[in-house]
Design a protein around this motif. Sequence first.
Motif, PDB file in Angstrom:
ATOM      1  N   TRP A 149     -81.133 -93.594  19.845  1.00  0.00           N
ATOM      2  CA  TRP A 149     -80.641 -94.635  20.063  1.00  0.00           C
ATOM      3  C   TRP A 149     -81.259 -95.954  19.688  1.00  0.00           C
ATOM      4  CZ3 TRP A 149     -76.593 -97.687  19.749  1.00  0.00           C
ATOM      5  CH2 TRP A 149     -76.425 -98.960  20.487  1.00  0.00           C
ATOM      6  N   PRO A 150     -82.686 -95.735  19.979  1.00  0.00           N
ATOM      7  CA  PRO A 150     -83.424 -96.955  19.378  1.00  0.00           C
ATOM      8  C   PRO A 150     -83.645 -97.103  18.012  1.00  0.00           C
ATOM      9  CG  PRO A 150     -84.766 -95.869  21.339  1.00  0.00           C
ATOM     10  CD  PRO A 150     -83.282 -95.178  20.811  1.00  0.00           C
ATOM     11  N   ASN A 151     -83.585 -95.905  17.394  1.00  0.00           N
ATOM     12  CA  ASN A 151     -83.553 -95.887  15.972  1.00  0.00           C
ATOM     13  C   ASN A 151     -82.491 -96.169  15.107  1.00  0.00           C
ATOM     14  OD1 ASN A 151     -86.343 -94.859  14.513  1.00  0.00           O
ATOM     15  ND2 ASN A 151     -86.081 -93.811  16.572  1.00  0.00           N
ATOM     16  N   PRO A 181     -83.899 -97.632   6.552  1.00  0.00           N
ATOM     17  CA  PRO A 181     -83.940 -96.228   6.155  1.00  0.00           C
ATOM     18  C   PRO A 181     -84.764 -95.201   6.863  1.00  0.00           C
ATOM     19  CG  PRO A 181     -84.144 -97.746   4.185  1.00  0.00           C
ATOM     20  CD  PRO A 181     -84.349 -98.619   5.572  1.00  0.00           C
ATOM     21  N   ALA A 182     -86.000 -95.721   7.229  1.00  0.00           N
ATOM     22  CA  ALA A 182     -86.822 -94.762   7.918  1.00  0.00           C
ATOM     23  C   ALA A 182     -86.221 -94.736   9.254  1.00  0.00           C
ATOM     24  CB  ALA A 182     -88.334 -95.528   8.176  1.00  0.00           C
ATOM     25  N   ALA A 183     -85.773 -95.534  10.071  1.00  0.00           N
ATOM     26  CA  ALA A 183     -85.065 -95.305  11.279  1.00  0.00           C
ATOM     27  C   ALA A 183     -84.053 -94.656  11.033  1.00  0.00           C
ATOM     28  CB  ALA A 183     -84.643 -96.908  11.635  1.00  0.00           C
ATOM     29  N   PHE A 185     -83.790 -86.290  14.706  1.00  0.00           N
ATOM     30  CA  PHE A 185     -83.678 -85.907  15.968  1.00  0.00           C
ATOM     31  C   PHE A 185     -82.112 -85.645  16.607  1.00  0.00           C
ATOM     32  CE2 PHE A 185     -87.858 -87.558  16.080  1.00  0.00           C
ATOM     33  CZ  PHE A 185     -88.554 -86.755  17.119  1.00  0.00           C
ATOM     34  N   SER A 186     -81.046 -86.172  15.732  1.00  0.00           N
ATOM     35  CA  SER A 186     -79.817 -85.666  15.961  1.00  0.00           C
ATOM     36  C   SER A 186     -79.780 -84.302  15.677  1.00  0.00           C
ATOM     37  CB  SER A 186     -79.001 -86.411  15.261  1.00  0.00           C
ATOM     38  OG  SER A 186     -77.574 -86.284  15.707  1.00  0.00           O
ATOM     39  N   ARG A 187     -80.139 -84.059  14.302  1.00  0.00           N
ATOM     40  CA  ARG A 187     -80.206 -82.572  14.098  1.00  0.00           C
ATOM     41  C   ARG A 187     -81.110 -81.730  14.844  1.00  0.00           C
ATOM     42  NH1 ARG A 187     -78.695 -82.388   8.560  1.00  0.00           N
ATOM     43  NH2 ARG A 187     -76.470 -83.464   8.528  1.00  0.00           N
ATOM     44  N   THR A 188     -82.183 -82.048  15.372  1.00  0.00           N
ATOM     45  CA  THR A 188     -82.811 -81.433  16.309  1.00  0.00           C
ATOM     46  C   THR A 188     -81.964 -81.124  17.500  1.00  0.00           C
ATOM     47  OG1 THR A 188     -85.093 -82.378  15.576  1.00  0.00           O
ATOM     48  CG2 THR A 188     -84.787 -81.602  17.806  1.00  0.00           C
ATOM     49  N   ASN A 189     -81.215 -81.944  18.220  1.00  0.00           N
ATOM     50  CA  ASN A 189     -80.180 -81.864  19.337  1.00  0.00           C
ATOM     51  C   ASN A 189     -79.173 -80.970  19.046  1.00  0.00           C
ATOM     52  OD1 ASN A 189     -81.879 -83.346  20.900  1.00  0.00           O
ATOM     53  ND2 ASN A 189     -80.182 -84.953  21.155  1.00  0.00           N
ATOM     54  N   VAL A 218     -81.845 -88.474  22.942  1.00  0.00           N
ATOM     55  CA  VAL A 218     -80.801 -89.661  22.735  1.00  0.00           C
ATOM     56  C   VAL A 218     -81.153 -90.942  23.037  1.00  0.00           C
ATOM     57  CG1 VAL A 218     -78.382 -90.077  23.629  1.00  0.00           C
ATOM     58  CG2 VAL A 218     -78.816 -87.864  23.079  1.00  0.00           C
ATOM     59  N   TRP A 219     -81.824 -90.930  24.325  1.00  0.00           N
ATOM     60  CA  TRP A 219     -82.028 -92.501  24.806  1.00  0.00           C
ATOM     61  C   TRP A 219     -83.411 -92.928  24.363  1.00  0.00           C
ATOM     62  CZ3 TRP A 219     -79.413 -95.545  27.726  1.00  0.00           C
ATOM     63  CH2 TRP A 219     -78.219 -95.303  28.167  1.00  0.00           C
ATOM     64  N   PHE A 220     -84.305 -92.282  23.877  1.00  0.00           N
ATOM     65  CA  PHE A 220     -85.517 -92.764  23.674  1.00  0.00           C
ATOM     66  C   PHE A 220     -85.890 -92.734  22.373  1.00  0.00           C
ATOM     67  CE2 PHE A 220     -85.492 -91.928  28.123  1.00  0.00           C
ATOM     68  CZ  PHE A 220     -86.038 -93.243  28.498  1.00  0.00           C
ATOM     69  N   ILE A 221     -85.077 -91.831  21.430  1.00  0.00           N
ATOM     70  CA  ILE A 221     -85.489 -91.874  19.806  1.00  0.00           C
ATOM     71  C   ILE A 221     -84.270 -92.176  19.086  1.00  0.00           C
ATOM     72  CG2 ILE A 221     -86.406 -90.326  18.027  1.00  0.00           C
ATOM     73  CD1 ILE A 221     -87.983 -88.897  20.356  1.00  0.00           C
TER      74      ILE A 221
END
Length: 194
Positions: free
Chosen positions: A143-145, A161-163, A170-174, A138-141
């Motif tokens: 949110w920055p993207n 688009p890449a971000a 990573f949201s799906r990973t979570n 959440v905090w390091f991948i």
Amino acid sequence: MGKILESITNTVIAGFVLAVILLGLQSSWFANYEVSSVLYVRYAHVLSGVMWIGLLWYFNFVQIPTMPSIPDELKPAIGKHIAPKALFWFRWGAMLTLLTGLLLAMMNGYIKDALSLAEGSRMIGIGMWLAIIMWFNVWFIIWPNQKIALGLVDALAEAKPAAARKAMLFSRTNTLLSIPMLLCMVGQQNGLIL
């Protein structure tokens, strides 16, 4: 009643007033400081966890799948108004969930055993490690993207688009990790031992 329910602030305050009334009916909770302090930390942990995972699931089950069907002229309302506010509550829900979870483990005397995955605490320990990974995401991948994807920070247009894709993956990973994480959190208290 309309004044209470028309304002989210008033609604939340009223909810806490009702919770305090319920606590007042259980005066034995106030008599034992250790019991009541653990209860309050656990309650904060559950409340913030509901906020965090609720928003995680909102993004993954509602917002992301719905975005392709939203007309282009309406998408800025999501990106400029809804998503930034939801992401605020999302990341701070993650932070408070992590902090109260670690505090709860310290107060109950199992933080070392859980984090080292010692026998008898492996289930809760695995849940804690999954939550720590999710918090990091959440905090390091994410949110920055998301800041790049939503145009909240300066970035080249072709970077958006890449971000957005990286934040989504990573949201799906979570979301994937949240399912076993929740099992571990409730499993330890209900006798599931690894």
